[in-house]
Motif scaffolding. Structure first.
Motif, PDB file in Angstrom:
ATOM      1  N   LEU B  37      -6.872  11.129   8.401  1.00 61.25           N
ATOM      2  CA  LEU B  37      -5.682  10.477   7.867  1.00 61.25           C
ATOM      3  C   LEU B  37      -4.829   9.903   8.994  1.00 61.25           C
ATOM      4  CD1 LEU B  37      -4.457  12.781   4.985  1.00 61.25           C
ATOM      5  CD2 LEU B  37      -5.274  10.426   4.830  1.00 61.25           C
ATOM      6  N   ALA B  38      -4.474   8.677   8.817  1.00 59.13           N
ATOM      7  CA  ALA B  38      -3.570   8.080   9.792  1.00 59.13           C
ATOM      8  C   ALA B  38      -2.169   8.604   9.530  1.00 59.13           C
ATOM      9  CB  ALA B  38      -3.585   6.572   9.658  1.00 59.13           C
ATOM     10  N   THR B  39      -1.436   8.839  10.583  1.00 59.08           N
ATOM     11  CA  THR B  39      -0.045   9.237  10.379  1.00 59.08           C
ATOM     12  C   THR B  39       0.806   8.022  10.062  1.00 59.08           C
ATOM     13  OG1 THR B  39       0.166   9.135  12.755  1.00 59.08           O
ATOM     14  CG2 THR B  39      -0.064  11.312  11.775  1.00 59.08           C
ATOM     15  N   VAL B  40       0.314   6.838  10.512  1.00 60.74           N
ATOM     16  CA  VAL B  40       1.022   5.621  10.171  1.00 60.74           C
ATOM     17  C   VAL B  40       0.433   5.098   8.863  1.00 60.74           C
ATOM     18  CG1 VAL B  40      -0.467   4.373  11.781  1.00 60.74           C
ATOM     19  CG2 VAL B  40       1.541   3.253  10.874  1.00 60.74           C
ATOM     20  N   GLN B  41       1.234   4.933   7.878  1.00 62.19           N
ATOM     21  CA  GLN B  41       0.732   4.575   6.551  1.00 62.19           C
ATOM     22  C   GLN B  41       1.786   3.783   5.798  1.00 62.19           C
ATOM     23  OE1 GLN B  41      -2.196   6.513   5.173  1.00 62.19           O
ATOM     24  NE2 GLN B  41      -2.258   5.469   3.231  1.00 62.19           N
ATOM     25  N   VAL B  42       1.345   2.699   5.170  1.00 64.05           N
ATOM     26  CA  VAL B  42       2.278   1.951   4.324  1.00 64.05           C
ATOM     27  C   VAL B  42       2.650   2.825   3.135  1.00 64.05           C
ATOM     28  CG1 VAL B  42       2.577  -0.058   2.848  1.00 64.05           C
ATOM     29  CG2 VAL B  42       1.316  -0.265   4.987  1.00 64.05           C
ATOM     30  N   GLN B  43       3.925   2.983   2.905  1.00 69.04           N
ATOM     31  CA  GLN B  43       4.368   3.798   1.778  1.00 69.04           C
ATOM     32  C   GLN B  43       4.563   2.913   0.555  1.00 69.04           C
ATOM     33  OE1 GLN B  43       4.474   7.089   1.814  1.00 69.04           O
ATOM     34  NE2 GLN B  43       3.768   6.991   3.945  1.00 69.04           N
ATOM     35  N   ILE B  44       3.825   3.191  -0.481  1.00 64.29           N
ATOM     36  CA  ILE B  44       3.949   2.413  -1.708  1.00 64.29           C
ATOM     37  C   ILE B  44       4.433   3.325  -2.810  1.00 64.29           C
ATOM     38  CG2 ILE B  44       2.782   0.960  -3.384  1.00 64.29           C
ATOM     39  CD1 ILE B  44       0.607   0.557  -1.179  1.00 64.29           C
ATOM     40  N   THR B  45       5.625   3.102  -3.249  1.00 61.97           N
ATOM     41  CA  THR B  45       6.106   3.830  -4.415  1.00 61.97           C
ATOM     42  C   THR B  45       6.419   2.807  -5.478  1.00 61.97           C
ATOM     43  OG1 THR B  45       8.313   3.747  -3.497  1.00 61.97           O
ATOM     44  CG2 THR B  45       7.071   5.751  -3.131  1.00 61.97           C
ATOM     45  N   GLN B  46       6.528   3.237  -6.696  1.00 67.28           N
ATOM     46  CA  GLN B  46       6.726   2.320  -7.805  1.00 67.28           C
ATOM     47  C   GLN B  46       7.902   1.381  -7.557  1.00 67.28           C
ATOM     48  OE1 GLN B  46       4.523   2.833 -10.396  1.00 67.28           O
ATOM     49  NE2 GLN B  46       5.152   0.890 -11.249  1.00 67.28           N
ATOM     50  N   GLY B  47       7.590   0.098  -7.517  1.00 68.10           N
ATOM     51  CA  GLY B  47       8.662  -0.885  -7.443  1.00 68.10           C
ATOM     52  C   GLY B  47       9.339  -1.018  -6.091  1.00 68.10           C
ATOM     53  N   ASN B  48       8.918  -0.237  -5.125  1.00 70.10           N
ATOM     54  CA  ASN B  48       9.605  -0.306  -3.835  1.00 70.10           C
ATOM     55  C   ASN B  48       8.587  -0.213  -2.713  1.00 70.10           C
ATOM     56  OD1 ASN B  48      11.481  -0.365  -1.842  1.00 70.10           O
ATOM     57  ND2 ASN B  48      12.121   1.771  -2.112  1.00 70.10           N
ATOM     58  N   VAL B  49       8.416  -1.304  -2.011  1.00 72.57           N
ATOM     59  CA  VAL B  49       7.439  -1.339  -0.936  1.00 72.57           C
ATOM     60  C   VAL B  49       8.169  -1.578   0.371  1.00 72.57           C
ATOM     61  CG1 VAL B  49       5.475  -2.556   0.033  1.00 72.57           C
ATOM     62  CG2 VAL B  49       5.644  -2.225  -2.436  1.00 72.57           C
ATOM     63  N   GLN B  50       7.949  -0.684   1.304  1.00 73.17           N
ATOM     64  CA  GLN B  50       8.504  -0.873   2.631  1.00 73.17           C
ATOM     65  C   GLN B  50       7.437  -1.557   3.475  1.00 73.17           C
ATOM     66  OE1 GLN B  50      11.733   0.262   3.191  1.00 73.17           O
ATOM     67  NE2 GLN B  50      11.560  -1.048   4.996  1.00 73.17           N
ATOM     68  N   ALA B  51       7.623  -2.854   3.745  1.00 72.43           N
ATOM     69  CA  ALA B  51       6.620  -3.580   4.512  1.00 72.43           C
ATOM     70  C   ALA B  51       6.530  -3.015   5.927  1.00 72.43           C
ATOM     71  CB  ALA B  51       6.966  -5.065   4.554  1.00 72.43           C
ATOM     72  N   MET B  52       5.305  -2.777   6.386  1.00 73.68           N
ATOM     73  CA  MET B  52       5.113  -2.148   7.693  1.00 73.68           C
ATOM     74  C   MET B  52       5.144  -3.196   8.820  1.00 73.68           C
ATOM     75  SD  MET B  52       1.723  -0.335   9.206  1.00 73.68           S
ATOM     76  CE  MET B  52       1.843   1.220   8.351  1.00 73.68           C
ATOM     77  N   PRO B  53       6.011  -2.991   9.809  1.00 77.52           N
ATOM     78  CA  PRO B  53       5.999  -3.908  10.956  1.00 77.52           C
ATOM     79  C   PRO B  53       4.701  -3.730  11.752  1.00 77.52           C
ATOM     80  CG  PRO B  53       8.010  -2.565  10.903  1.00 77.52           C
ATOM     81  CD  PRO B  53       7.040  -1.944   9.944  1.00 77.52           C
ATOM     82  N   ILE B  54       4.001  -4.820  11.966  1.00 79.48           N
ATOM     83  CA  ILE B  54       2.736  -4.768  12.697  1.00 79.48           C
ATOM     84  C   ILE B  54       2.729  -5.914  13.714  1.00 79.48           C
ATOM     85  CG2 ILE B  54       1.576  -6.135  10.885  1.00 79.48           C
ATOM     86  CD1 ILE B  54      -1.021  -4.648  11.559  1.00 79.48           C
ATOM     87  N   ALA B  55       2.192  -5.633  14.889  1.00 78.74           N
ATOM     88  CA  ALA B  55       2.085  -6.665  15.930  1.00 78.74           C
ATOM     89  C   ALA B  55       0.644  -7.168  15.960  1.00 78.74           C
ATOM     90  CB  ALA B  55       2.476  -6.091  17.283  1.00 78.74           C
ATOM     91  N   ILE B  56       0.502  -8.476  15.935  1.00 76.71           N
ATOM     92  CA  ILE B  56      -0.832  -9.080  15.940  1.00 76.71           C
ATOM     93  C   ILE B  56      -0.858 -10.194  16.994  1.00 76.71           C
ATOM     94  CG2 ILE B  56      -2.703 -10.033  14.538  1.00 76.71           C
ATOM     95  CD1 ILE B  56      -1.169  -9.147  12.037  1.00 76.71           C
TER      96      ILE B  56
END
Lengths: 159, 454
Positions: B37-56
């Protein structure tokens, strides 16, 4: 005789039929100009009888006005019995594509059954549904929707 | 190794796990094995998404790599992740570390400083045999660990797919759900006036690239649907005689009529195993559901009502079918066993419910709902509970699911507009996005994952 221009105008309304008749005006037996329909001609049917009936929203039952039009159609088709024809069923845009295909089929079937009951031979007719794919009037209010909920009796050009 | 040397019908793509070699590995504190399991994980809860900052940062150009391909692949990945609504790629201008070696361990404090939670680095090289070699590593910035890393060897023609496959792997590693970027969409391209509309079948990548036309527009075509194999579609076409359901092989162009029914057939869809097509047959004023086995050509009647039964869709396990029927008045959604029998109505809200489509996850059904002149796209549980509207207005229609069941695509024909467009919306009802198409577009159907290996 073959009149391919009329076939091309199959999906359009009375105006397009009238135009293609005008284009064929120099052919024998089709001497009428647009606006002066020869009795028994396709133009006669469209202009003087009425080639279409309209339906209420989501309904497939014929209206009293629709039945009156079909009575005239039946009378004309009995007189000019060389014609075969296609009954096209249509729906307005306020429905899903699949349902409207089925709804148009049911409307065409209503017309078919009525004409058969008025003595027209079933072997002269076929039905097809265009669902909401071929509107004649394009706008977003009732004035257009009511024109698009229709069944059109289209005489086959080669018959 | 289970991933190596997979061959696909259209593309050969070799894939191999990428691990840091000894010198670099000693610099990492931990090398995450796949599956942990990654400790970094996009959290998806009903109706509320915290977009994960990612560097590319732009992928590096390895030996033989030409021109803009590394940067273009980077942009595909950035664009995919952005459009998902679950990621917030950080502006490259903010980066403190310039990545010069995709195989060395990044300076994590530099990436922590710009609030990146994940960092994706990669390299595109050209092999002597002409194929491209693409490799990437995904880093957990806060734990200083590699989350995943792989390399692919493939024909340069597949460069866009490389971007999509990497996007899928990043998405899966960081959200826990499979991705949906290495997919295509079949749809109906529309040109001409509304009275004389010309409709062509077309296919494109999910991001709107690589549009290809499958029919030429002489015949009116409607409601294309993918087979699970992604090589065939089934659709309705007008032509000579009654309109009918067809099969089209999108690779060979070979076309055939499905079945020999005495009347119009329409609204087709494949079974999940791809062996059957379920559809409506018009008989007089009624429309009922039939299924045809594509091998034996045997047809079976599934419903027998004096009503309009249409828009059937299988559950992903193939055991049940949802469909719409006006047997009770207006159209409602019903569910029955796949072999027919009694059907249970599941929609009871105000208005009419149509075009039910079972989610690939099995837990919900998307639909079009008409109510007071408005057309909404919504979802409902197969037992009729949990109805939720994702988007509404005039006129939305025809949902189709991303293969991971998280995103719904549909078409919208706004009042007064000259034609429809295709949109996506997240299962939460957020992140509505228009899908670019060359012209007006309707009737989208989303393919399964092209690279699905399990």
């Amino acid at each position: 005789m073959p009149m391919p221009l009329i076939r091309a105008a199959k999906f359009a309304g009375a105006i397009a039929v009238a135009l293609s008749m005008a284009a064929c005006a120099n052919t024998p037996n089709q001497t009428g100009l647009a606006g002066a329909a020869v009795p028994g001609s396709q133009q006669d049917f469209v202009v003087n009888v009425g080639d279409r009936v309209f339906f209420e929203t989501d309904q497939t039952d014929l209206t009293p006005q629709g039945r009156a039009t079909l009575d005239k159609q039946a009378q004309w088709l009995a007189q000019y019995n060389r014609y075969t024809f296609t009954i096209e069923g249509h729906a307005d845009e306020r429905g899903t594509r699949e349902y409207n295909i089925a709804l148009g089929a049911k409307r065409a079937q209503s017309v078919r059954e009525y004409l058969i009951a008025r003595g027209i031979d079933a072997s002269r007719m076929r039905t097809i549904s265009y669902g909401k794919e071929r509107p004649v009037a394009v706008c977003d209010d009732i004035s257009c929707w009511s024109q698009n909920r229709r069944a059109v009796t289209v005489l086959n050009a080669s018959s | 190794m289970s991933h190596a040397d997979r061959t696909e019908a259209a593309t050969a793509l070799t894939r191999r796990r990428l691990m840091l070699t000894s010198a670099a590995a000693t610099a990492t504190t931990a090398l995450m094995p796949r599956g942990a399991l990654a400790t970094v994980q996009v959290q998806i809860t009903q109706g509320n998404v915290q977009a994960m900052p990612i560097a590319i940062p732009d992928f590096l150009a390895g030996p033989g790599a030409e021109g803009d391909m590394p940067r273009n692949i980077t942009q595909i990945i950035t664009s995919n992740l952005t459009r998902s609504g679950l990621f917030a790629p950080i502006d490259q201008a903010a980066y403190l570390e310039k990545i010069t070696n995709s195989d060395s361990v990044p300076r994590f404090p530099d990436w922590q400083a710009i609030k990146a939670q994940a960092l994706l680095v990669g390299k595109i090289a050209r092999q002597p045999d002409g194929r491209i070699n693409a490799q990437f590593r995904l880093w957990d910035v806060y734990n200083g660990t590699q989350l995943t890393g792989q390399q692919f060897v493939t024909s340069p023609d597949n460069w866009r797919r490389v971007g999509h496959i990497i996007s899928d792997m990043v998405y899966e590693r960081l959200t826990g759900d499979k991705g949906y970027f290495d997919t295509r969409v079949v749809f109906v391209d529309e040109t001409g006036t509304k009275e004389q509309r010309i409709k062509r079948l077309a296919i494109m990548d999910q991001d709107g690239a690589n549009v290809r036309y499958l029919t030429r527009g002489q015949d009116l075509v409607l409601t294309p649907r993918f087979s699970p194999s992604t090589q065939e579609i089934t659709y309705m076409s007008f032509g000579q005689g009654d309109p009918r359901v067809y099969l089209l092989n999108i690779e060979t162009g070979q076309r055939e009529i499905v079945g020999n029914f005495p009347g119009m057939t329409f609204s087709p869809r494949f079974s999940p195993d791809g062996q059957r097509v379920i559809m409506s047959l018009q008989q007089g004023g009624n429309s009922n559901l039939f299924v045809m086995d594509l091998r034996s050509k045997a047809t079976t009647r599934l419903t027998d009502t004096a009503a309009i039964d249409t828009a059937p869709s299988y559950s992903p396990d193939g055991s049940r079918v949802c469909f719409e029927s006006d047997r009770g008045g207006r159209q409602q959604i019903y569910v029955m066993n796949a072999n027919g029998g009694p059907a249970q109505r599941i929609s009871f809200g105000d208005g009419a419910y149509s075009t039910p489509v079972w989610s690939p996850r099995g837990d919900t059904i998307a639909f079009t709902k008409q109510f007071e002149g408005r057309f909404a796209i919504g979802v409902i549980n197969p037992d009729g509970s949990g109805e939720r509207i994702l988007t509404e207005g005039f006129h939305n229609e025809g949902p189709t699911w991303a293969p991971n069941g998280r995103v719904v695509m549909f078409f919208r024909d706004p009042a007064g507009a000259p034609g429809p467009s295709i949109y996506t919306v997240d299962l939460t009802g957020r992140n509505e996005q228009r899908v670019p198409t060359p012209g007006y577009a309707s009737d989208p159907a989303w393919s399964p994952l092209l690279s699905a290996s399990s």
